[in-house]
Scaffold this motif. Structure first.
Motif, short mmCIF file in Angstrom:
data_model
loop_
_atom_site.label_atom_id
_atom_site.label_comp_id
_atom_site.label_asym_id
_atom_site.label_seq_id
_atom_site.Cartn_x
_atom_site.Cartn_y
_atom_site.Cartn_z
N ARG A 224 0.86 -1.20 0.00
CA ARG A 224 0.00 0.00 0.00
C ARG A 224 0.89 1.24 0.00
NH1 ARG A 224 -5.16 -1.08 4.09
NH2 ARG A 224 -6.01 -2.88 2.92
N ASP A 228 -1.92 9.45 -0.48
CA ASP A 228 -2.90 9.26 -1.55
C ASP A 228 -2.29 8.64 -2.80
OD1 ASP A 228 -4.79 10.42 0.10
OD2 ASP A 228 -4.42 12.46 -0.66
N THR A 230 -0.90 6.04 -5.55
CA THR A 230 -1.43 4.77 -6.03
C THR A 230 -0.33 3.83 -6.49
OG1 THR A 230 -1.68 5.73 -8.24
CG2 THR A 230 -3.61 5.82 -6.78
N ALA A 344 2.34 -0.61 -8.99
CA ALA A 344 1.08 -0.13 -8.43
C ALA A 344 0.76 -0.85 -7.12
CB ALA A 344 -0.03 -0.37 -9.45
N TYR A 346 -1.82 -2.09 -3.90
CA TYR A 346 -3.07 -2.81 -3.63
C TYR A 346 -3.19 -4.14 -4.40
CZ TYR A 346 -4.33 1.51 -1.34
OH TYR A 346 -4.32 2.63 -0.54
#
Length: 356
Positions: A224, A228, A230, A344, A346
């Motif tokens: 993560r 903010d 990504t 990236a 997540y």
């Protein structure tokens, strides 16, 4: 006559004691021995005294018949000798008389003592009069035949045999009880051994369960980005730190370092996914390439996510199964192919589990 009666009394008492248990055998034997010994001694002494007294009486009578007044022809020495002999006989007679009186007194005392004992024995066996005693003596003398004595002995033998049989029965019963106790002891020992075996099985099961509990190892971690963002920009040969953990059974995965340390030796399976993102067209190496590193050595187990166009996201993954020993370290890192890689968050994950 009186002495003969006393002897018959003692004989009756002894015969009666042989037929009943009223009179003590040992006491009867003592009375008989004492009677025989003392009777014989007194009888011999009295007999000798009677013989001696008879001899003295004859001598005295002869002396009196020949006694006369001393004549003129007798000299003085003869007269003196005659009177000296007469005095000596009298003196000897007095000594014998005293001895006889003493023996007579002893005999009287002995007879009185014996009469008392005989009367006591007669009362013990239920005899009241002398006539009844004589009848009892005659009856016992006639009835106590050899056949009855033999039957009496046989009866005692049978009694002894019964006693021995009773003792044997008791011994057999004790032996049976001993065998029963030994059988119960053996059963208890078998039960104890069975219980110990079951206890060992339970301990083994508990140990297996504990080992199984200790061998439950698995984890799933996720990347993560901070704030903010990504995606995360990584350089070549850099450890990917999966900072969010969904599951970490066995506490083998460290979120700070991003390294999984093997807690228990065994066969493990590792699965990982990586997502690449092409930020702009000017990126000379847009692919995101990661590999599995074990003990700081990169394995040829890689995942290549290569986006083609700007803003394009591509995900890639791989898996690996092998035996690992306790203490080994496993991680994901970038390779040396690209100077930088955009990965990236997540959808980039790292998972592992102990299979067996």
């Amino acid at each position: 006559m009186q002495f003969t009666l006393l002897k018959n009394l003692c004989f009756a008492i002894l015969l009666t004691s042989g037929q009943s248990n009223v009179v003590n055998d040992a006491l009867s034997e003592q009375v008989l021995k004492r009677f025989d010994g003392q009777w014989d001694a007194i009888w011999i002494a009295v007999s000798e005294l009677v013989v001696r007294l008879d001899a003295l009486e004859k001598r005295l009578e002869e002396n009196k018949s020949e006694e006369c007044a001393p004549s003129e022809r007798q000299d003085t020495d003869e007269v003196t000798s005659h009177y000296r002999i007469d005095d000596k006989l009298k003196e000897e007679f007095m000594i014998l008389k005293k001895a006889f009186v003493a023996e007579k007194e002893n005999l009287r005392e002995f007879v009185e003592l014996l009469e008392q004992k005989v009367e006591a024995k007669m009362k013990d066996v239920g005899i009241e009069t002398v006539t009844e005693l004589k009848h009892k003596v005659n009856l016992l003398a006639n009835e106590k035949t050899d056949k009855e004595l033999s039957e009496d002995i046989q009866g005692r033998v049978r009694t002894v045999e019964k006693t021995l049989n009773s003792v044997q029965s008791i011994a057999d019963a004790l032996e049976k009880r001993t065998k029963l106790v030994e059988s119960k002891a053996n059963k208890m020992q078998d039960s104890s051994n069975e219980f110990e075996g079951r206890l060992v099985d339970i301990e083994t099961s508990v140990s297996t369960i504990m080992e199984t509990q200790n061998r439950k190892v698995s984890f799933t971690a996720q990347l993560r980005p901070p704030g903010d963002a990504t995606a995360v920009l990584y350089k070549k040969n850099q450890i990917i730190k999966f900072n969010h953990v969904f599951y970490n059974d066995g506490n083998g995965f460290n979120t700070t370092s991003g390294v999984f340390t093997v807690p228990v030796s065994g066969v493990y399976q590792f699965i990982f996914f990586v997502e690449g993102w092409k930020v702009d067209e000017d990126n000379d190496c847009p692919e995101a390439i990661v590999w599995l590193v074990v003990d700081r050595v990169g394995l040829v187990i890689v995942a290549v996510a290569e986006p083609v166009n700007k803003g394009h996201h591509v995900q890639a993954g791989n898996a690996y199964i092998n035996y690992f020993t306790k203490g080994q370290q496993v991680l994901l890192g970038t390779t040396h192919t690209c100077e930088t890689s955009v990965i990236a968050g997540y959808r980039t994950t790292f998972s592992g589990a102990l299979l067996y």
